[in-house]
Design a protein around this motif. Sequence first.
Motif, PDB file in Angstrom:
ATOM      1  N   PRO A 189       0.697  -1.131  -0.026  1.00 24.64           N
ATOM      2  CA  PRO A 189      -0.045  -0.185  -0.113  1.00 24.64           C
ATOM      3  C   PRO A 189       0.917   1.272  -0.193  1.00 24.64           C
ATOM      4  O   PRO A 189       0.233   2.270  -0.434  1.00 24.64           O
ATOM      5  N   GLY A 190       2.026   1.267   0.385  1.00 23.91           N
ATOM      6  CA  GLY A 190       2.905   2.444   0.494  1.00 23.91           C
ATOM      7  C   GLY A 190       3.567   2.723  -0.713  1.00 23.91           C
ATOM      8  O   GLY A 190       4.283   3.660  -0.615  1.00 23.91           O
ATOM      9  N   ALA A 191       3.665   1.943  -1.820  1.00 24.72           N
ATOM     10  CA  ALA A 191       4.377   1.811  -2.663  1.00 24.72           C
ATOM     11  C   ALA A 191       3.932   3.130  -3.652  1.00 24.72           C
ATOM     12  O   ALA A 191       2.844   3.202  -4.083  1.00 24.72           O
ATOM     13  N   LYS A 192       4.901   3.642  -4.276  1.00 19.88           N
ATOM     14  CA  LYS A 192       4.530   4.696  -5.336  1.00 19.88           C
ATOM     15  C   LYS A 192       4.444   3.837  -6.610  1.00 19.88           C
ATOM     16  O   LYS A 192       5.250   2.932  -7.075  1.00 19.88           O
ATOM     17  N   VAL A 193       3.741   4.260  -7.696  1.00 16.20           N
ATOM     18  CA  VAL A 193       3.286   3.605  -8.801  1.00 16.20           C
ATOM     19  C   VAL A 193       4.026   4.358 -10.055  1.00 16.20           C
ATOM     20  O   VAL A 193       3.969   5.619 -10.093  1.00 16.20           O
ATOM     21  N   LEU A 194       4.948   3.820 -10.868  1.00 12.48           N
ATOM     22  CA  LEU A 194       5.824   4.340 -12.210  1.00 12.48           C
ATOM     23  C   LEU A 194       5.438   3.815 -13.271  1.00 12.48           C
ATOM     24  O   LEU A 194       5.413   2.496 -13.111  1.00 12.48           O
ATOM     25  N   ALA A 220      13.223   7.153  -8.479  1.00 17.02           N
ATOM     26  CA  ALA A 220      13.262   6.209  -7.465  1.00 17.02           C
ATOM     27  C   ALA A 220      14.439   6.566  -6.539  1.00 17.02           C
ATOM     28  O   ALA A 220      14.123   6.600  -5.260  1.00 17.02           O
ATOM     29  N   LYS A 221      15.477   7.252  -6.995  1.00 11.77           N
ATOM     30  CA  LYS A 221      16.452   7.624  -6.491  1.00 11.77           C
ATOM     31  C   LYS A 221      16.028   8.879  -5.398  1.00 11.77           C
ATOM     32  O   LYS A 221      16.510   9.084  -4.254  1.00 11.77           O
ATOM     33  N   GLU A 222      15.489   9.867  -6.083  1.00 10.75           N
ATOM     34  CA  GLU A 222      15.110  11.129  -5.338  1.00 10.75           C
ATOM     35  C   GLU A 222      14.029  10.905  -4.622  1.00 10.75           C
ATOM     36  O   GLU A 222      13.892  11.870  -3.293  1.00 10.75           O
ATOM     37  N   SER A 223      12.886  10.027  -4.607  1.00 14.82           N
ATOM     38  CA  SER A 223      11.913   9.934  -3.727  1.00 14.82           C
ATOM     39  C   SER A 223      12.075   9.601  -2.620  1.00 14.82           C
ATOM     40  O   SER A 223      12.923   8.475  -2.201  1.00 14.82           O
ATOM     41  N   PRO A 224      11.437  10.050  -1.495  1.00 13.70           N
ATOM     42  CA  PRO A 224      11.483   9.687  -0.086  1.00 13.70           C
ATOM     43  C   PRO A 224      10.909   8.288  -0.094  1.00 13.70           C
ATOM     44  O   PRO A 224      11.293   7.597   1.208  1.00 13.70           O
ATOM     45  N   ALA A 225      10.167   7.762  -1.114  1.00 16.48           N
ATOM     46  CA  ALA A 225       9.308   6.705  -0.663  1.00 16.48           C
ATOM     47  C   ALA A 225      10.464   5.367  -0.916  1.00 16.48           C
ATOM     48  O   ALA A 225      11.445   5.506  -1.599  1.00 16.48           O
ATOM     49  N   ASP A 226      10.137   4.095  -0.354  1.00 16.75           N
ATOM     50  CA  ASP A 226      11.244   3.192  -0.490  1.00 16.75           C
ATOM     51  C   ASP A 226      10.873   1.960  -0.948  1.00 16.75           C
ATOM     52  O   ASP A 226      11.280   0.828  -1.164  1.00 16.75           O
TER      53      ASP A 226
END
Length: 301
Positions: A189-194, A220-226
């Motif tokens: 649920p916490g994942a960002k969708v690219l 993905a490098k710059e995002s705070p998401a993991d």
Amino acid sequence: MAGSIRNEIGELKKKRNAVILAHNYQIPEVQDIADYVGDSLGLARKAAKTDADVIVFCGVMFMAETAKILSPEKKVLIPDPHAGCPLAAMSSVQAVRKLRNENPGVPVVAYVNTDAEVKAIADICCTSSNMEEVVNFLDSGKVIFVPDRNMADYIRKRTGKQVITAAGYCPTHQKIFPEHVAMQKKLHPGAKVLAHPECLPAVISMADAVTSTGGMVSYAKESPADEFIIATEKEMAYRLSREIPGKKFYPASGTAVCPNMKKTDLSKVLLALREMRHEVNVPEDVRKKALISIERMLELS
Ligand code: 13P
């Protein structure tokens, strides 16, 4: 065995003064031996700049052709000459001429996933990294964009311009459904969708970012998401994990596999270098015209 193939590739690379360029969708073994792994725009830039004598292009034919168009004095080898692109095969000179005749004066933007002959009759090229920039640059409220209909739809929404297109699509991206993304979202649920812009509009509408494969690496490098759900060809998750080992990448669908990108393996790379085989050539008249469309794009972005 794989170790000895890798050693021989390394020795031949030195002997031939060769560089190995690989697209982000190549199998892990090929990505691992490449000098540069990237998206279409990055690979074109590398091909234009390299001082190697030989370019071994691990990707599909339109990419190797683009390298030859930019670096005609170099030998460009493709390890498997049958590695085509079905999306590129969905546009043709005749189809573009027909669109031009029906829309006089409207500029033609050719996605880089086209044959050299199509690039040669276009006004400008674009890749998934710079499509918006290219279309916004054109001094026209209407553009012809070939061949990807999903990307055309996305460009239309982003630029507000009228985009006339053909009915092309990438069979690999077409296999990613909103249900796949929704299922991954449930699991993570916490994942960002690219999402790649070749995806279906319904998939694109679920994305946190719509970008090229190279753009996915930067995002993905710059995002705070993991954690990230990756809506493109499945090998992209390997490329991302290799580059950003601390974060997690989940392919949106395991069925999104490009069979043409999988035609290249280490033994074919070795044979290409050992026997200097499967050289890519583009007729000079076509090359010169296609170069104009590609250089216009490169100057812009
Ligand atoms: P990228 O330029 O984003 O890597 O896309 C290449 C491609 O062929 C996608 O199907």
